[in-house]
Write an enzyme that holds these catalytic residues in place. Structure first.
Site, PDB file in Angstrom:
ATOM      1  N   HIS A 162      64.540 -49.357  16.751  1.00 40.78           N
ATOM      2  CA  HIS A 162      64.922 -48.076  17.378  1.00 40.78           C
ATOM      3  C   HIS A 162      64.825 -46.911  16.392  1.00 40.78           C
ATOM      4  CE1 HIS A 162      66.717 -50.579  20.617  1.00 40.78           C
ATOM      5  NE2 HIS A 162      67.099 -51.346  19.592  1.00 40.78           N
ATOM      6  N   SER A 283      47.433 -26.271   4.835  1.00 40.13           N
ATOM      7  CA  SER A 283      47.632 -25.332   5.934  1.00 40.13           C
ATOM      8  C   SER A 283      46.989 -24.014   5.557  1.00 40.13           C
ATOM      9  CB  SER A 283      49.136 -25.147   6.160  1.00 40.13           C
ATOM     10  OG  SER A 283      49.386 -23.902   6.768  1.00 40.13           O
ATOM     11  N   LYS A 289      51.912 -26.818   2.084  1.00 39.65           N
ATOM     12  CA  LYS A 289      51.785 -27.945   3.005  1.00 39.65           C
ATOM     13  C   LYS A 289      50.776 -28.995   2.564  1.00 39.65           C
ATOM     14  CE  LYS A 289      52.954 -28.467   6.732  1.00 39.65           C
ATOM     15  NZ  LYS A 289      53.571 -28.578   7.979  1.00 39.65           N
ATOM     16  N   GLU A 296      47.211 -38.629  11.883  1.00 40.86           N
ATOM     17  CA  GLU A 296      47.379 -37.998  13.197  1.00 40.86           C
ATOM     18  C   GLU A 296      46.119 -38.154  14.045  1.00 40.86           C
ATOM     19  OE1 GLU A 296      50.358 -34.295  12.434  1.00 40.86           O
ATOM     20  OE2 GLU A 296      48.454 -34.266  11.393  1.00 40.86           O
TER      21      GLU A 296
END
Ligand code: ARG
Length: 487
Positions: A162, A283, A289, A296
């Site tokens: 979980h 970024s 970043k 992804e």
């Protein structure tokens, strides 16, 4: 693709006018099926030999035919021969190339075959070939995960259910938990290959041929195990494509689950890994970043892999026997799945093999969230306490720690005694009569390495078992690598 060219159709005989532009535009598939050209040429060579054996091509004609096919293949490779928009499909384009080289002799190759059995054969050949490349890329990913797992067989990490800390695990064990699904994917593709190794060539349009051809000989020459036993099924069947797309979709799902974990691991909150610069992105506005785009995209691409499967199944559903033009829609989903996997897998392998694991962070957070609670309850069980009571006592201990803002590691024997008599050791390490030699003390089990080492049954997370798992996996993966390269 080159513009223009005189339209050369394979079916003009009974038509008076030419086709409408709208039909031509709808019908043309050469812009995507051209990649089948090498396989169509292979099948053409096999077919030419069979025509020769049937006495339908003389020795000299066969030689000229094979030489022209070789020449056409070279011209395709060099780009000297290219499809033009007027070529309806790969078969039309290649017949044009053959006619350009042989004149009317080129027209003899079409005897006894149809684009229906040709295209089904070409797609099987293409896929069987590319599945081997995909397996090689999967083996690279397995290998990358296994090397990291070897290094981290004894690195304790928070194991989660979980997405909450549950029990400590070896980080190597967790990495290997991503290898097994991929190993099953490879197994599935090998199994797929066995069923895909059936040659449709010889089925003709749907009913076989009245010419004395030899589908079994063609099958063997093309590396298939057998020729299709039913000509109607041979041209109508796309199970091999759908099944491949299922395998690809499931690989997509596995990559997306791995990708999601890597996204989490690389986050500031987890901080379990540091991605190599070569496999992360920045970024355009936030200079600080470092983004996990590879992970992804692996997660995101699973959408199109699943979509490709659904697309083909929907096309196939309700199609009457045998060939229907709907079947032309089988190729783009298949090609897209192959391209997607060959694009994503090397990037994910690179990401995994270059990531740096933050061992200190993993080990220090492994016991967080009272992750040793089960070990403690199981200790009480070994002392003879019913699990129900042990669970209850440890639950109270967790609450006591929370109220007193402390952790298991800081507990003293006095603290334990306050919560439950079960925690108090009797001399000999047993709270009830009976020989339970070797049962550790209460405070002794409250350490992560001990918890890992104690899970030493088959499949458990004890570092020694993880190393056994690695040894077994290495053997499996070596076999997979050899299959992919035919060695
Ligand atoms: N291009 C077609 C396909 O991809 C093969 C041609 C069969 N066409 C036909 N009209 N029988 O399925």
């Amino acid at each position: 693709m080159a513009e223009g060219g005189k339209p050369m159709r394979l079916w003009g005989g009974r038509f008076e006018g030419g086709p409408a532009d709208a039909l031509t535009r709808l019908s043309v598939s050469v812009q995507f099926d051209w990649r089948l050209a090498p396989y169509d040429l292979l099948a053409s060579r096999a077919h030419a030999r069979v025509l020769h054996r049937a006495g339908l091509l003389s020795e000299a004609e066969l030689e000229r035919m094979l030489a022209a096919l070789d020449d056409l293949e070279l011209a395709c490779k060099s780009g000297d021969f290219r499809p033009v928009v007027a070529d309806e499909d790969v078969h039309t384009a290649l017949e044009r190339g053959l006619l350009e080289r042989l004149g009317s002799l080129g027209g003899k190759l079409r005897a006894g075959r149809s684009r229906n059995d040709q295209v089904a054969t070409d797609l099987r050949l293409y896929l069987r070939d590319h599945v081997r490349s995909i397996v090689s890329r999967l083996v690279e990913l397995e290998t990358a995960l296994m090397s990291q797992a070897e290094e981290h067989a004894a690195t304790a990490a928070p194991g989660m259910t979980h997405l909450q800390h549950a029990q400590p695990v070896s980080f190597g064990h967790q990495l290997l938990a991503h290898v097994h699904p991929i190993a099953r994917d490879v197994d599935r593709l090998r199994d797929w290959d066995r069923r895909a190794a059936v040659s449709p060539l010889g089925a003709g349009a749907l009913a076989g041929s009245s010419l004395p051809l030899d589908p079994q000989a063609v099958a063997e020459e093309l590396g298939f195990d057998s020729a299709a036993p039913n000509s109607m099924d041979a041209v109508a069947d796309r199970d091999f494509a759908a099944e491949f797309l299922f395998c690809a979709a499931l690989i997509g799902v596995h990559l997306s689950r791995l990708g999601e974990e890597i996204v989490l691991w690389a986050s500031q909150e987890f901080h379990w890994i540091e991605m190599d610069d070569a496999y992360s992105t920045g970024s355009s506005i936030m200079p600080q970043k470092k983004n996990p785009d590879v992970a992804e995209l692996a997660r995101g691409k699973s959408g199109r892999l699943i979509g490709n499967l659904v697309s083909l199944l929907t096309t196939l559903k309700g199609l009457p026997l045998t060939y229907n033009r709907d079947l032309q829609e089988d190729k783009e989903p298949v090609f897209d799945a192959v391209d997607t996997l060959l694009l994503v897998l090397p990037a994910v392998s690179g990401l995994v093999s270059t990531m740096r694991v933050n061992t200190a962070r993993l080990e220090s957070s492994a016991p967080d969230g009272f992750a040793l609670a089960t070990d403690l309850a199981e200790l009480l069980v070994r002392r003879g306490v019913p699990f129900r009571d042990a669970h209850e006592a440890v639950g109270h201990l967790v609450v006591w720690c929370q109220v007193n803002d402390t952790t298991f590691e800081k507990l003293t024997e006095q603290d334990l005694a306050k919560i439950s008599p079960h925690f108090v050791e009797t001399p000999g390490g047993a709270a009830v009569p009976g020989d339970r030699g070797g049962v550790p003390g209460t405070l002794d089990v409250l350490n992560v390495q001990g918890a890992l080492a104690s899970r030493k049954a088959h499949g458990g997370t004890a570092p020694d078992r993880v190393r056994d798992q690695l040894t077994a996996l290495r053997e499996i993966v070596d076999g997979q690598a050899a299959w992919a390269t035919g060695s």
